[in-house]
Design a protein around this motif. Structure first.
Motif, PDB file in Angstrom:
ATOM      1  N   UNK A   7      -8.558  29.722 -35.502  1.00  0.00           N
ATOM      2  CA  UNK A   7      -8.893  28.803 -33.769  1.00  0.00           C
ATOM      3  C   UNK A   7      -9.232  27.493 -34.123  1.00  0.00           C
ATOM      4  N   UNK A   8      -9.007  27.344 -32.596  1.00  0.00           N
ATOM      5  CA  UNK A   8      -9.278  25.085 -33.470  1.00  0.00           C
ATOM      6  C   UNK A   8     -10.003  24.916 -32.414  1.00  0.00           C
ATOM      7  N   UNK A   9     -10.873  23.472 -31.914  1.00  0.00           N
ATOM      8  CA  UNK A   9     -11.598  23.287 -30.706  1.00  0.00           C
ATOM      9  C   UNK A   9     -10.964  21.123 -30.409  1.00  0.00           C
ATOM     10  N   UNK A  10     -10.597  20.801 -29.263  1.00  0.00           N
ATOM     11  CA  UNK A  10     -10.634  19.651 -28.643  1.00  0.00           C
ATOM     12  C   UNK A  10     -10.556  19.241 -27.722  1.00  0.00           C
ATOM     13  N   UNK A  11     -11.494  18.573 -27.756  1.00  0.00           N
ATOM     14  CA  UNK A  11     -12.104  17.479 -26.207  1.00  0.00           C
ATOM     15  C   UNK A  11     -13.162  18.814 -25.411  1.00  0.00           C
ATOM     16  N   UNK A  12     -13.365  19.953 -25.755  1.00  0.00           N
ATOM     17  CA  UNK A  12     -14.463  20.673 -25.317  1.00  0.00           C
ATOM     18  C   UNK A  12     -13.245  22.623 -25.031  1.00  0.00           C
ATOM     19  N   UNK A  13     -12.076  21.708 -25.459  1.00  0.00           N
ATOM     20  CA  UNK A  13     -10.617  23.075 -25.422  1.00  0.00           C
ATOM     21  C   UNK A  13     -11.611  23.484 -26.334  1.00  0.00           C
ATOM     22  N   UNK A  48     -17.638  24.069 -26.272  1.00  0.00           N
ATOM     23  CA  UNK A  48     -16.376  24.980 -25.415  1.00  0.00           C
ATOM     24  C   UNK A  48     -16.736  25.380 -24.257  1.00  0.00           C
ATOM     25  N   UNK A  49     -15.594  24.475 -23.017  1.00  0.00           N
ATOM     26  CA  UNK A  49     -15.783  24.356 -22.059  1.00  0.00           C
ATOM     27  C   UNK A  49     -14.808  25.422 -21.531  1.00  0.00           C
ATOM     28  N   UNK A  50     -13.698  25.186 -22.017  1.00  0.00           N
ATOM     29  CA  UNK A  50     -12.657  26.524 -22.029  1.00  0.00           C
ATOM     30  C   UNK A  50     -11.940  26.801 -23.019  1.00  0.00           C
ATOM     31  N   UNK A  51     -11.067  27.847 -22.607  1.00  0.00           N
ATOM     32  CA  UNK A  51     -10.327  28.392 -23.941  1.00  0.00           C
ATOM     33  C   UNK A  51      -9.242  28.437 -24.012  1.00  0.00           C
ATOM     34  N   UNK A  52      -7.498  28.561 -24.856  1.00  0.00           N
ATOM     35  CA  UNK A  52      -7.098  29.073 -24.326  1.00  0.00           C
ATOM     36  C   UNK A  52      -6.564  29.680 -24.969  1.00  0.00           C
ATOM     37  N   UNK A  53      -6.187  30.736 -25.018  1.00  0.00           N
ATOM     38  CA  UNK A  53      -5.372  31.904 -26.369  1.00  0.00           C
ATOM     39  C   UNK A  53      -3.384  31.892 -26.200  1.00  0.00           C
ATOM     40  N   UNK A  54      -3.248  31.397 -27.105  1.00  0.00           N
ATOM     41  CA  UNK A  54      -1.839  31.568 -27.714  1.00  0.00           C
ATOM     42  C   UNK A  54      -0.884  32.353 -28.675  1.00  0.00           C
ATOM     43  N   UNK A  55       0.568  32.316 -28.878  1.00  0.00           N
ATOM     44  CA  UNK A  55       0.593  32.680 -29.978  1.00  0.00           C
ATOM     45  C   UNK A  55       1.349  32.178 -30.644  1.00  0.00           C
ATOM     46  N   UNK A 193     -10.450  21.652 -16.084  1.00  0.00           N
ATOM     47  CA  UNK A 193     -11.585  22.158 -16.256  1.00  0.00           C
ATOM     48  C   UNK A 193     -12.340  21.779 -17.023  1.00  0.00           C
ATOM     49  N   UNK A 194     -12.457  21.423 -18.002  1.00  0.00           N
ATOM     50  CA  UNK A 194     -13.208  20.341 -18.669  1.00  0.00           C
ATOM     51  C   UNK A 194     -14.312  19.552 -17.846  1.00  0.00           C
ATOM     52  N   UNK A 195     -13.209  19.032 -16.733  1.00  0.00           N
ATOM     53  CA  UNK A 195     -14.255  18.067 -15.827  1.00  0.00           C
ATOM     54  C   UNK A 195     -15.232  18.255 -14.997  1.00  0.00           C
ATOM     55  N   UNK A 196     -15.008  20.159 -14.799  1.00  0.00           N
ATOM     56  CA  UNK A 196     -15.818  20.222 -13.441  1.00  0.00           C
ATOM     57  C   UNK A 196     -16.849  21.197 -13.900  1.00  0.00           C
ATOM     58  N   UNK A 197     -17.454  21.355 -12.683  1.00  0.00           N
ATOM     59  CA  UNK A 197     -19.245  22.410 -12.978  1.00  0.00           C
ATOM     60  C   UNK A 197     -18.832  23.249 -13.050  1.00  0.00           C
ATOM     61  N   UNK A 198     -19.583  23.333 -14.703  1.00  0.00           N
ATOM     62  CA  UNK A 198     -19.549  25.055 -15.266  1.00  0.00           C
ATOM     63  C   UNK A 198     -20.390  25.688 -14.424  1.00  0.00           C
ATOM     64  N   UNK A 199     -21.329  25.146 -13.945  1.00  0.00           N
ATOM     65  CA  UNK A 199     -21.606  26.447 -12.939  1.00  0.00           C
ATOM     66  C   UNK A 199     -21.721  27.011 -12.030  1.00  0.00           C
ATOM     67  N   UNK A 240     -16.229   9.858 -11.466  1.00  0.00           N
ATOM     68  CA  UNK A 240     -15.799  10.919 -12.016  1.00  0.00           C
ATOM     69  C   UNK A 240     -17.739  11.352 -12.499  1.00  0.00           C
ATOM     70  N   UNK A 241     -17.623  12.648 -11.729  1.00  0.00           N
ATOM     71  CA  UNK A 241     -19.185  14.034 -11.678  1.00  0.00           C
ATOM     72  C   UNK A 241     -19.637  13.550 -13.406  1.00  0.00           C
ATOM     73  N   UNK A 242     -20.686  13.627 -13.527  1.00  0.00           N
ATOM     74  CA  UNK A 242     -21.175  14.252 -15.191  1.00  0.00           C
ATOM     75  C   UNK A 242     -22.052  14.911 -14.247  1.00  0.00           C
ATOM     76  N   UNK A 243     -21.192  16.336 -15.369  1.00  0.00           N
ATOM     77  CA  UNK A 243     -22.287  17.149 -14.675  1.00  0.00           C
ATOM     78  C   UNK A 243     -22.903  17.873 -16.042  1.00  0.00           C
TER      79      UNK A 243
END
Length: 255
Positions: A7-13, A48-55, A193-199, A240-243
């Protein structure tokens, strides 16, 4: 290299990589068992704002490690169902980035994600009929909801592989990218995805997945969040919105 989930984390992903190159990233019992707590930790992380699953490498996941079916202990199918359900319940947007084989348990994991992007040349298949295994009810329902009952039966009855063209036509994948373009497109889209409203995302995910009993809850969240006011202000001010609304630290939307 030991089979593992990286696992890794970069800019909310957050990126989770299925790594078992010697067996085309097949999932061992230990890997199935490790996925739910790993996801729980990422769900609880406010960064964490979004998750990517890969191989790892050029394969997504060739399914469950068949040798595990002969091992004593917990049924690998039960472990796979728990991992699938944990992935489906992840409270933030999830995206499967698929190269190469996405077969059996690999397709089960991909289907449990919200979205699936694939590189041209990828192959998809759900193969329990080749082994005499009963595919789990939860996974069957999820597959049928994704591609429709007829396509789900085609895949389950035959165990045949489908290419990216058929996967796109049936709705199993959302986008197909030319070779070499998958990582770039996934990075581009997850930035959106990370720029949009999490709500908005959290409520939409519940509704789209069939949970419609919490409409009043989400209306209350919307009234108290300030996201709508910020979205309108940002639109009028051409910025840009700041949700600010976030999934709770427990990894579930606040009750």
């Amino acid at each position: 290299m030991q089979p593992q989930l990286e696992q890794s984390l970069d800019q909310g992903v957050a990126t989770v990589v299925i790594s078992n190159p010697a067996k085309r990233n097949a999932m061992t019992s230990a890997m199935w068992r490790a996925l739910p707590p790993l996801l729980a930790g990422l769900a609880a992380d406010p960064d964490v704002r979004a998750l990517v699953l890969t191989g790892a490498g050029d394969t997504f996941c060739a399914g469950a490690d068949i040798s595990a079916l002969r091992e004593p202990g917990e049924d690998p199918k039960s472990l796979a169902v728990r991992a699938e359900e944990a992935l489906a319940a992840f409270p933030k947007p999830t995206l499967a980035a698929v190269r190469g084989y996405c077969v059996g348990g690999g397709s089960q994991l991909a289907a449990a994600c919200d979205l699936r992007f694939a590189e041209e040349g990828a192959s998809f298949g759900i193969t329990p009929a080749k082994l005499g295994i009963v595919y789990p009810a939860s996974a069957t329902r999820r597959l049928a909801a994704l591609v429709g009952p007829a396509a789900a039966k085609y895949l389950l009855f035959s165990g045949e592989l489908m290419d990216t063209g058929r996967a796109l036509r049936t709705g199993f994948v959302d986008e197909v990218l030319p070779e070499g373009e998958l990582a770039k497109r996934v990075a581009e889209f997850t930035r959106v995805l990370t720029s949009r409203s999490q709500l908005t995302q959290a409520a939409a995910k519940e509704f789209a997945d069939g949970r419609t009993d919490r409409e009043a809850h989400w209306a209350e969240q919307a009234r108290g969040s300030g996201d709508a006011a910020e979205g309108v202000a940002a639109f009028l001010e051409r910025r840009a919105p700041r949700f600010t609304w976030r999934v709770s630290p427990e990894g579930s939307p606040p009750s």
